[in-house]
Design a protein around this motif. Structure first.
Motif: not given
Lengths: 264, 92
Positions: A72-77, A84-89
């Motif tokens: 979750t933190r990684q998605a926020q970062d 957004e691609d990384l957040a989605r992953e």
């Protein structure tokens, strides 16, 4: 006849069969008491086994929760960094971890209830075993062999029913614990293989690597920007300073020049 | 009369309630015979609910055998079948 009566008859038949096998009433009492003590041991071991399994599950749940939180933190970062691609992953992986968590929670609760049931069964059996022990001594001391026989069968049938019930509870708990062990083992393997992504400090954490790279490069970028800005703001001053500030700079360097001149 | 709920212990049940319990029990048995899972679940829940409503906990140190024995709430229909025929479900 009804389910209740039929089940009762099955239990009763079992007790009668065991009773028929005994020839000497005293032997019945002592032998049964030994069996009761063994069953008590067994049910207590059962409680301990279930508790062990439950604690292992608890540990895995904590690990998985940490992974989910980190994702979750990684998605926020990632989102903050415009990726957004990384957040989605990260969120996709989190969904996978979350479904494992939900599943394990159900299993955890079922183990918990098994543990409670078995603890209750151990207490009930203990009470009956205590009662049986007292009755056994009374029967041995007070009654003639013929009288003892009927009293023994009553006590024996009562405790035998309890033992059958507890035996089933132990069996059930053992089955559940075995399933749980297999499952916990499978999850440990998944975590070890990285398929479940043990993101907490795991070596396969490519999202974190990417974020770190971005973090590092943005750090470099930031420093570069700062330098550029510093350069941009000081460069005109220097150029100007060569002419305008030159006057103010001269007095500062003048003594040195004078000193150098004195030394000569 | 004393009724045992498997996995829970024994209850004192007043004779006045036995008739109603037997009716619920008959529904349970019919559901098992029809292999009707929803009806089985419903009948077992109703039977256990009634028992808990009218029953009073037997002192744990009693050695009196039960007159009736009821499967616990989480028993499957298959397990009840095995209980009725005693296919090794009761250990010992």
């Amino acid at each position: 006849m009804g389910v209740m009566k039929r089940v009762q008859l099955v239990f009763r038949a079992k007790a009668n069969k065991a009773l028929d096998r005994m020839e000497d009433p005293r032997e019945t009492l002592d032998y049964s008491y030994q069996q009761q003590l063994e069953l008590l041991q067994k049910v207590r071991r059962g409680v301990a086994d279930v508790a062990t399994s439950r604690k292992r599950l608890e540990l895995q749940l904590n690990q998985l929760q940490q992974s989910a939180d980190k994702l979750t933190r990684q998605a926020q970062d990632s989102l903050a960094a415009g990726r957004e691609d990384l957040a989605r992953e990260a969120l996709q992986r989190k969904a996978g971890v979350q479904s494992q968590i939900d599943d394990l929670k159900v299993q955890y609760e079922s183990l918990q209830s098994e543990e409670e049931k078995l603890t209750g069964a151990a207490q009930r059996l203990q009470a009956k075993v205590d009662a049986f022990r007292m009755k056994k001594e009374t029967i041995k001391a007070t009654y003639t062999a013929a009288e003892a026989q009927t009293r023994i069968s009553e006590a024996f049938t009562g405790i035998s029913e309890e033992m059958g019930d507890v035996g089933m509870a132990i069996q059930r708990a053992e089955d559940k614990t075995e399933q749980m062990k297999a499952r916990a083992g499978a999850i440990d393997e998944l975590m070890a293989s990285g398929a479940l992504d043990d993101m907490v400090g795991g070596p396969r954490d490519d999202i974190q690597a990417e974020l770190d790279r971005m973090g590092a490069s943005s750090g470099v970028d930031r420093e570069l920007e700062q330098m550029k800005a510093a350069l941009a703001s000081s460069a005109p001053r220097q150029i100007e300073g060569g002419q305008a500030d030159g006057a103010s700079a001269e007095p500062a360097s003048a003594p040195a020049v004078e000193q150098a001149g004195d030394a000569e | 009369m004393i009724v045992r709920i498997l996995g829970e212990g024994q209850l004192h049940v007043p004779e006045s309630a036995v008739g109603e319990l037997n009716e619920l029990d008959a529904q349970l048995e019919a559901a098992v015979e029809r292999s009707d899972e929803p009806a089985f679940r419903e009948a077992l829940d109703a039977l256990l609910g009634k028992l808990r409503e009218v029953g009073e906990q037997v002192e744990p140190g009693t050695l009196e055998p039960s007159g009736l024995i009821v499967p616990s709430a989480d028993t499957t229909m298959e397990e009840v079948r095995r209980l009725l025929t005693d296919e090794g479900l009761i250990p010992g």
